[in-house]
Design a protein around this motif. Structure first.
Motif, PDB file in Angstrom:
ATOM      1  N   VAL A 158       3.902   3.524 -43.701  1.00  0.00           N
ATOM      2  CA  VAL A 158       4.034   2.443 -42.682  1.00  0.00           C
ATOM      3  C   VAL A 158       2.598   2.358 -42.011  1.00  0.00           C
ATOM      4  CG1 VAL A 158       5.175   2.047 -40.346  1.00  0.00           C
ATOM      5  CG2 VAL A 158       6.420   3.175 -42.178  1.00  0.00           C
ATOM      6  N   GLY A 159       1.883   3.284 -41.633  1.00  0.00           N
ATOM      7  CA  GLY A 159       0.753   3.096 -40.813  1.00  0.00           C
ATOM      8  C   GLY A 159      -0.292   2.454 -41.312  1.00  0.00           C
ATOM      9  N   HIS A 160      -0.435   2.503 -42.885  1.00  0.00           N
ATOM     10  CA  HIS A 160      -1.501   1.832 -43.255  1.00  0.00           C
ATOM     11  C   HIS A 160      -1.558   0.230 -43.393  1.00  0.00           C
ATOM     12  CE1 HIS A 160       0.415   1.337 -47.255  1.00  0.00           C
ATOM     13  NE2 HIS A 160      -0.380   0.782 -47.611  1.00  0.00           N
ATOM     14  N   PHE A 161      -0.119  -0.134 -43.292  1.00  0.00           N
ATOM     15  CA  PHE A 161       0.497  -1.547 -43.203  1.00  0.00           C
ATOM     16  C   PHE A 161       0.277  -1.842 -41.809  1.00  0.00           C
ATOM     17  CE2 PHE A 161       3.026  -0.911 -47.203  1.00  0.00           C
ATOM     18  CZ  PHE A 161       2.135  -1.798 -48.105  1.00  0.00           C
ATOM     19  N   ALA A 162       0.595  -0.904 -40.792  1.00  0.00           N
ATOM     20  CA  ALA A 162       0.442  -1.351 -39.426  1.00  0.00           C
ATOM     21  C   ALA A 162      -1.073  -1.615 -38.936  1.00  0.00           C
ATOM     22  CB  ALA A 162       1.299  -0.293 -38.577  1.00  0.00           C
ATOM     23  N   VAL A 163      -1.892  -0.978 -39.452  1.00  0.00           N
ATOM     24  CA  VAL A 163      -3.194  -1.034 -38.934  1.00  0.00           C
ATOM     25  C   VAL A 163      -3.757  -2.530 -39.484  1.00  0.00           C
ATOM     26  CG1 VAL A 163      -5.487  -0.235 -39.389  1.00  0.00           C
ATOM     27  CG2 VAL A 163      -3.816   1.229 -39.018  1.00  0.00           C
ATOM     28  N   GLN A 164      -3.190  -2.846 -40.647  1.00  0.00           N
ATOM     29  CA  GLN A 164      -3.818  -4.247 -40.918  1.00  0.00           C
ATOM     30  C   GLN A 164      -3.155  -5.195 -40.280  1.00  0.00           C
ATOM     31  OE1 GLN A 164      -4.146  -4.305 -45.729  1.00  0.00           O
ATOM     32  NE2 GLN A 164      -3.052  -2.554 -45.590  1.00  0.00           N
ATOM     33  N   MET A 165      -1.845  -5.331 -40.287  1.00  0.00           N
ATOM     34  CA  MET A 165      -1.049  -6.341 -39.411  1.00  0.00           C
ATOM     35  C   MET A 165      -1.623  -6.377 -37.924  1.00  0.00           C
ATOM     36  SD  MET A 165       2.896  -5.758 -41.057  1.00  0.00           S
ATOM     37  CE  MET A 165       3.115  -5.662 -42.653  1.00  0.00           C
TER      38      MET A 165
END
Length: 313
Positions: A158-165
């Motif tokens: 989840v985290g690596h998508f959340a950073v980008q979004m």
């Protein structure tokens, strides 16, 4: 077709490959020939008897877990007009219900899937389903441009998508990770990265508008200390909000929120659009074959994987 049935709650040995009938599409469904599926922490929790297991045990037989799939439309229901056989699609199926994605063919409501961008692989698409939807549905609701936010476990699923979004939205992003993933998280766009093994993150940042916590427990308690009065903290199911956590948050005038992801084809279209333009990328750290699904579970169970672990057919 081949599928993995969860015989009982327990170890990976409770996942047993069986032969079952291929699904048949109802009026508003498609049947997908799976090319890749993704493994999530909720899969592990369900397998060991937590999360959705008791509901499944009571209502379904056989129990076939898994929700994330990318593949090719094999057949369509009589009311389906937006997809046709041969289309490449991806999505998170029937979450939090019985997804049945640990199989060679999966039936899916058309309202829960989107066309896969041609410039990404099925492995990348399968990775960008439950984890990406979780990040998107939370950030869309609680984060706006200019917000100062913290994402715990910035290198995780989840985290690596959340950073980008969050960077797409226009937030100022701090993320936690270990030393080996600092460069990776910076490359995702994080403005500030804290190595949680070197210093307590709550000593390094404060006065935040928002925190996304996927870890729970002590990390969740400490995260509350970093949020300003009037701010919000969202905890994922892995960090269930206990009464004491809510009380601690209330004492600081912080809103503590529990949120579970839900299947959505419209949200998948947004994710597909970002991936098609290169604004959003899925990190696939390991790829296993369908025969190696138990090994994939073991890898996810360590809780130390970067990005996502995917099964390729």
């Amino acid at each position: 077709m081949k599928a993995y049935e969860l015989k009982e709650a327990g170890s990976v040995d409770q996942l047993q490959m069986v032969e079952i009938d291929k699904p048949v599409a109802s009026a508003n469904e498609v049947v997908i020939k799976s090319k890749a599926i993704s493994i999530n922490p909720v899969d592990i929790k369900t397998r060991i008897g937590k999360s959705l297991y008791n509901e499944f045990k009571e209502n379904y037989s056989p129990i076939i877990i898994g929700w994330d799939v990318s593949g090719v439309v094999e057949s369509v229901g009589e009311s389906v007009s937006q997809f046709k056989p041969g289309d490449e699609i991806f999505g998170m199926i029937n979450f939090p219900g019985h997804g049945k994605a640990y199989a060679e063919y999966v039936s899916a409501p058309v309202s829960q899937i989107a066309k896969k961008p041609a410039n990404i692989s099925h492995e990348e698409a399968a990775a960008a389903t439950l984890a990406a939807l979780t990040a998107y549905q939370i950030l869309r609701n609680y984060v706006k441009a200019g917000d100062r936010i913290l994402i715990q476990a910035g290198a995780g699923g989840v985290g690596h998508f959340a950073v980008q979004m969050a960077k797409i939205i226009g937030a100022h992003v701090t993320a936690t990770t270990s030393a080996k993933n600092i460069d990776f998280v910076k490359a995702l766009g994080a403005d500030n990265v804290i190595d949680y093994t070197k210093q307590p993150f709550e000593n390094a940042i404060s006065n935040l508008d928002f925190v996304l916590d996927a870890l729970g427990g002590d990390t969740l308690r400490r995260s509350i200390q970093t949020v300003k009065a009037g701010g919000k903290i969202v905890s994922l199911p892995s960090g269930a909000l206990l009464d004491e956590i809510k009380a601690q948050a209330n004492d600081r005038q912080v809103e503590a929120i529990f949120q579970m992801v839900v299947s959505s084809g419209e949200d998948m279209k947004q994710i597909a659009g970002w991936m098609e333009t290169g604004k959003l990328k899925a990190e696939v750290s390991q790829i296993f074959t369908f025969d190696q699904l138990k090994e994939a579970h073991t890898a996810v169970e360590t809780g130390r994987t970067r990005g996502k672990i995917v099964i390729k057919f």
